[in-house]
Design a protein around this motif. Sequence first.
Motif, PDB file in Angstrom:
ATOM      1  N   UNK A 292       3.550  11.684 -14.615  1.00 55.55           N
ATOM      2  CA  UNK A 292       4.299  11.430 -15.845  1.00 55.55           C
ATOM      3  C   UNK A 292       3.343  11.296 -17.029  1.00 55.55           C
ATOM      4  N   UNK A 293       2.267  10.535 -16.840  1.00 54.02           N
ATOM      5  CA  UNK A 293       1.279  10.342 -17.901  1.00 54.02           C
ATOM      6  C   UNK A 293       0.643  11.679 -18.284  1.00 54.02           C
ATOM      7  N   UNK A 294       0.303  12.503 -17.296  1.00 53.29           N
ATOM      8  CA  UNK A 294      -0.305  13.808 -17.558  1.00 53.29           C
ATOM      9  C   UNK A 294       0.643  14.699 -18.368  1.00 53.29           C
ATOM     10  N   UNK A 295       1.912  14.734 -17.961  1.00 54.29           N
ATOM     11  CA  UNK A 295       2.875  15.577 -18.676  1.00 54.29           C
ATOM     12  C   UNK A 295       3.076  15.097 -20.112  1.00 54.29           C
TER      13      UNK A 295
ATOM     14  N   UNK B 281       0.831  -1.205   0.000  1.00 57.41           N
ATOM     15  CA  UNK B 281       0.000   0.000   0.000  1.00 57.41           C
ATOM     16  C   UNK B 281       0.866   1.256   0.000  1.00 57.41           C
ATOM     17  N   UNK B 282       1.912   1.271   0.809  1.00 57.41           N
ATOM     18  CA  UNK B 282       2.797   2.439   0.855  1.00 57.41           C
ATOM     19  C   UNK B 282       3.498   2.669  -0.478  1.00 57.41           C
ATOM     20  N   UNK B 283       3.995   1.607  -1.087  1.00 58.08           N
ATOM     21  CA  UNK B 283       4.655   1.740  -2.391  1.00 58.08           C
ATOM     22  C   UNK B 283       3.656   2.244  -3.425  1.00 58.08           C
ATOM     23  N   UNK B 284       2.426   1.733  -3.389  1.00 60.35           N
ATOM     24  CA  UNK B 284       1.396   2.193  -4.321  1.00 60.35           C
ATOM     25  C   UNK B 284       1.073   3.668  -4.095  1.00 60.35           C
ATOM     26  N   UNK B 285       1.020   4.089  -2.841  1.00 64.72           N
ATOM     27  CA  UNK B 285       0.724   5.490  -2.539  1.00 64.72           C
ATOM     28  C   UNK B 285       1.824   6.427  -3.016  1.00 64.72           C
ATOM     29  N   UNK B 286       3.020   5.920  -3.188  1.00 63.82           N
ATOM     30  CA  UNK B 286       4.116   6.733  -3.714  1.00 63.82           C
ATOM     31  C   UNK B 286       4.158   6.657  -5.232  1.00 63.82           C
ATOM     32  N   UNK B 287       4.006   5.449  -5.776  1.00 63.86           N
ATOM     33  CA  UNK B 287       4.183   5.241  -7.211  1.00 63.86           C
ATOM     34  C   UNK B 287       3.017   5.771  -8.041  1.00 63.86           C
ATOM     35  N   UNK B 288       1.796   5.608  -7.582  1.00 60.19           N
ATOM     36  CA  UNK B 288       0.628   5.995  -8.390  1.00 60.19           C
ATOM     37  C   UNK B 288       0.633   7.483  -8.761  1.00 60.19           C
TER      38      UNK B 288
END
Length: 58
Positions: A42-45, A29-36
Amino acid sequence: MNFASFGDFLAMGHHGAYVWSAYGICLVVLVNNIAAPLLARRRYLQEEARRLRREKGK
């Protein structure tokens, strides 16, 4: 709490499966909260850069 060996530490008094799975789930969960958000940014840019290139070409 003292453990006689590393194996006893991992077993956590026969609660090891629960303890270590809880730690694993929390880590995921912590890794997901950082990576998402990083991946979304990145996708938006990239999408904005594509949009700007399209508008420039018109």
